[in-house]
Scaffold this motif. Structure first.
Motif, short mmCIF file in Angstrom:
data_model
loop_
_atom_site.label_atom_id
_atom_site.label_comp_id
_atom_site.label_asym_id
_atom_site.label_seq_id
_atom_site.Cartn_x
_atom_site.Cartn_y
_atom_site.Cartn_z
N GLU A 75 0.83 -1.21 0.00
CA GLU A 75 0.00 0.00 0.00
C GLU A 75 0.87 1.26 0.00
O GLU A 75 0.58 2.22 -0.71
CB GLU A 75 -0.95 0.00 1.20
CG GLU A 75 -1.81 1.23 1.32
CD GLU A 75 -2.68 1.50 0.10
OE1 GLU A 75 -3.00 2.69 -0.15
OE2 GLU A 75 -3.03 0.55 -0.64
N LYS A 76 1.95 1.26 0.75
CA LYS A 76 2.86 2.42 0.76
C LYS A 76 3.50 2.60 -0.62
O LYS A 76 3.61 3.71 -1.12
CB LYS A 76 3.93 2.24 1.84
CG LYS A 76 3.41 2.40 3.24
CD LYS A 76 4.49 2.11 4.25
CE LYS A 76 4.00 2.04 5.67
NZ LYS A 76 2.64 2.29 5.98
N VAL A 77 3.94 1.50 -1.22
CA VAL A 77 4.55 1.56 -2.55
C VAL A 77 3.55 2.09 -3.57
O VAL A 77 3.86 2.95 -4.38
CB VAL A 77 5.09 0.16 -2.95
CG1 VAL A 77 5.44 0.11 -4.43
CG2 VAL A 77 6.30 -0.19 -2.10
N ARG A 78 2.30 1.59 -3.50
CA ARG A 78 1.26 2.04 -4.43
C ARG A 78 0.94 3.53 -4.21
O ARG A 78 0.91 4.31 -5.15
CB ARG A 78 -0.02 1.21 -4.24
CG ARG A 78 -1.10 1.53 -5.27
CD ARG A 78 -2.47 1.09 -4.82
NE ARG A 78 -2.93 1.72 -3.60
CZ ARG A 78 -3.38 2.99 -3.53
NH1 ARG A 78 -3.43 3.74 -4.58
NH2 ARG A 78 -3.77 3.48 -2.37
N ARG A 79 0.74 3.90 -2.95
CA ARG A 79 0.36 5.28 -2.64
C ARG A 79 1.45 6.27 -3.07
O ARG A 79 1.16 7.36 -3.53
CB ARG A 79 0.09 5.42 -1.14
CG ARG A 79 -0.46 6.77 -0.76
CD ARG A 79 -0.80 6.92 0.72
NE ARG A 79 -1.16 5.71 1.40
CZ ARG A 79 -0.45 5.20 2.43
NH1 ARG A 79 0.64 5.79 2.86
NH2 ARG A 79 -0.85 4.09 3.03
N HIS A 80 2.69 5.87 -2.93
CA HIS A 80 3.81 6.77 -3.27
C HIS A 80 4.31 6.57 -4.69
O HIS A 80 5.29 7.20 -5.08
CB HIS A 80 4.94 6.58 -2.26
CG HIS A 80 4.63 7.14 -0.91
ND1 HIS A 80 4.76 8.47 -0.61
CD2 HIS A 80 4.14 6.54 0.20
CE1 HIS A 80 4.39 8.67 0.64
NE2 HIS A 80 4.01 7.52 1.16
N ARG A 81 3.66 5.71 -5.44
CA ARG A 81 3.99 5.47 -6.85
C ARG A 81 5.45 5.06 -7.06
O ARG A 81 6.14 5.57 -7.94
CB ARG A 81 3.62 6.68 -7.71
CG ARG A 81 2.13 6.92 -7.74
CD ARG A 81 1.77 8.01 -8.67
NE ARG A 81 1.92 9.27 -7.94
CZ ARG A 81 1.74 10.45 -8.49
NH1 ARG A 81 1.44 10.55 -9.75
NH2 ARG A 81 1.88 11.55 -7.77
N VAL A 82 5.90 4.15 -6.23
CA VAL A 82 7.26 3.61 -6.37
C VAL A 82 7.14 2.33 -7.17
O VAL A 82 6.46 1.39 -6.78
CB VAL A 82 7.89 3.34 -4.98
CG1 VAL A 82 9.26 2.72 -5.14
CG2 VAL A 82 7.96 4.64 -4.19
N ASN A 83 7.81 2.29 -8.32
CA ASN A 83 7.66 1.19 -9.27
C ASN A 83 8.80 0.20 -9.11
O ASN A 83 9.76 0.20 -9.87
CB ASN A 83 7.62 1.75 -10.70
CG ASN A 83 7.41 0.68 -11.72
OD1 ASN A 83 6.91 -0.39 -11.42
ND2 ASN A 83 7.81 0.95 -12.95
N VAL A 84 8.71 -0.65 -8.09
CA VAL A 84 9.76 -1.64 -7.89
C VAL A 84 9.21 -2.81 -7.07
O VAL A 84 8.44 -2.63 -6.15
CB VAL A 84 11.01 -1.03 -7.20
CG1 VAL A 84 10.73 -0.65 -5.77
CG2 VAL A 84 12.20 -1.96 -7.28
N CYS A 85 9.59 -4.02 -7.45
CA CYS A 85 9.15 -5.22 -6.73
C CYS A 85 10.26 -5.80 -5.87
O CYS A 85 9.99 -6.56 -4.94
CB CYS A 85 8.68 -6.29 -7.70
SG CYS A 85 7.14 -5.86 -8.51
N THR A 86 11.51 -5.47 -6.14
CA THR A 86 12.64 -6.03 -5.41
C THR A 86 12.47 -5.88 -3.91
O THR A 86 12.70 -6.80 -3.14
CB THR A 86 13.96 -5.36 -5.86
OG1 THR A 86 14.08 -5.50 -7.26
CG2 THR A 86 15.16 -5.95 -5.16
N PHE A 87 12.04 -4.70 -3.50
CA PHE A 87 11.86 -4.39 -2.09
C PHE A 87 10.87 -5.36 -1.45
O PHE A 87 11.11 -5.92 -0.38
CB PHE A 87 11.36 -2.95 -1.99
CG PHE A 87 11.13 -2.46 -0.60
CD1 PHE A 87 12.18 -2.33 0.28
CD2 PHE A 87 9.86 -2.10 -0.18
CE1 PHE A 87 11.97 -1.86 1.56
CE2 PHE A 87 9.65 -1.63 1.09
CZ PHE A 87 10.71 -1.50 1.97
N MET A 88 9.76 -5.59 -2.12
CA MET A 88 8.72 -6.45 -1.57
C MET A 88 9.17 -7.91 -1.53
O MET A 88 8.96 -8.60 -0.55
CB MET A 88 7.44 -6.33 -2.39
CG MET A 88 6.97 -4.90 -2.57
SD MET A 88 7.06 -3.92 -1.07
CE MET A 88 5.55 -4.38 -0.30
N VAL A 89 9.80 -8.37 -2.59
CA VAL A 89 10.26 -9.75 -2.64
C VAL A 89 11.32 -9.98 -1.56
O VAL A 89 11.29 -10.99 -0.85
CB VAL A 89 10.80 -10.11 -4.04
CG1 VAL A 89 11.47 -11.48 -4.04
CG2 VAL A 89 9.67 -10.07 -5.06
#
Length: 135
Positions: A106-120
């Motif tokens: 939700e934080k990544v979506r809300r702040h429009r950060v386009n990366v999956c590495t962090f989540m994985v």
């Protein structure tokens, strides 16, 4: 990624038998579909998540996401840092790992950060933590 894809290599020498690790062990990730050597930045991100350093993890994520459209990187960093700090408390430790992932997404979506590495990275390390120390 799962435990079967993770190896630890330790250089053996006659003098290293007295101590557990004479040299630094190397963690090797195996995936038949992808092979990559992590950059210093990637290693920093893994380490930051492992030690629950939200600020560094968020900063690394923004650097990895060259095409992010985050209008307020400072706010993103602060929110991730606050989340990691909370999860390190007894109350935060009660939050299920799936819920933590949902909160980070939700934080990544809300702040429009386009990366999956962090989540994985977060998901993999959280899984290891639960396996190694269920309590």
């Amino acid at each position: 990624m799962h435990p079967g894809n993770i190896l630890v290599q330790v250089a053996q020498s006659k003098s290293s038998r007295k101590r557990l690790f004479k040299s630094k062990p190397h963690v090797i990730f195996i995936d038949l579909g992808t092979t990559v050597e992590l950059s210093k930045s990637d290693k920093s991100n893994f380490k930051a998540v492992a030690v629950r350093d939200g600020r560094t993890a968020a900063e690394c994520t923004l650097r990895l996401s060259k095409q992010h459209k985050c209008p307020d990187p400072k706010a993103f960093i602060e929110q991730v840092e606050e989340a990691f700090a909370f999860w390190g408390t007894p109350e935060g430790d009660l939050v299920h790992p799936a819920e933590r992932m949902q909160q980070l997404l939700e934080k990544v979506r809300r702040h429009r950060v386009n990366v999956c590495t962090f989540m994985v990275t977060t998901l993999v390390l959280e899984g290891w933590l639960r396996k190694l120390d269920p309590g």
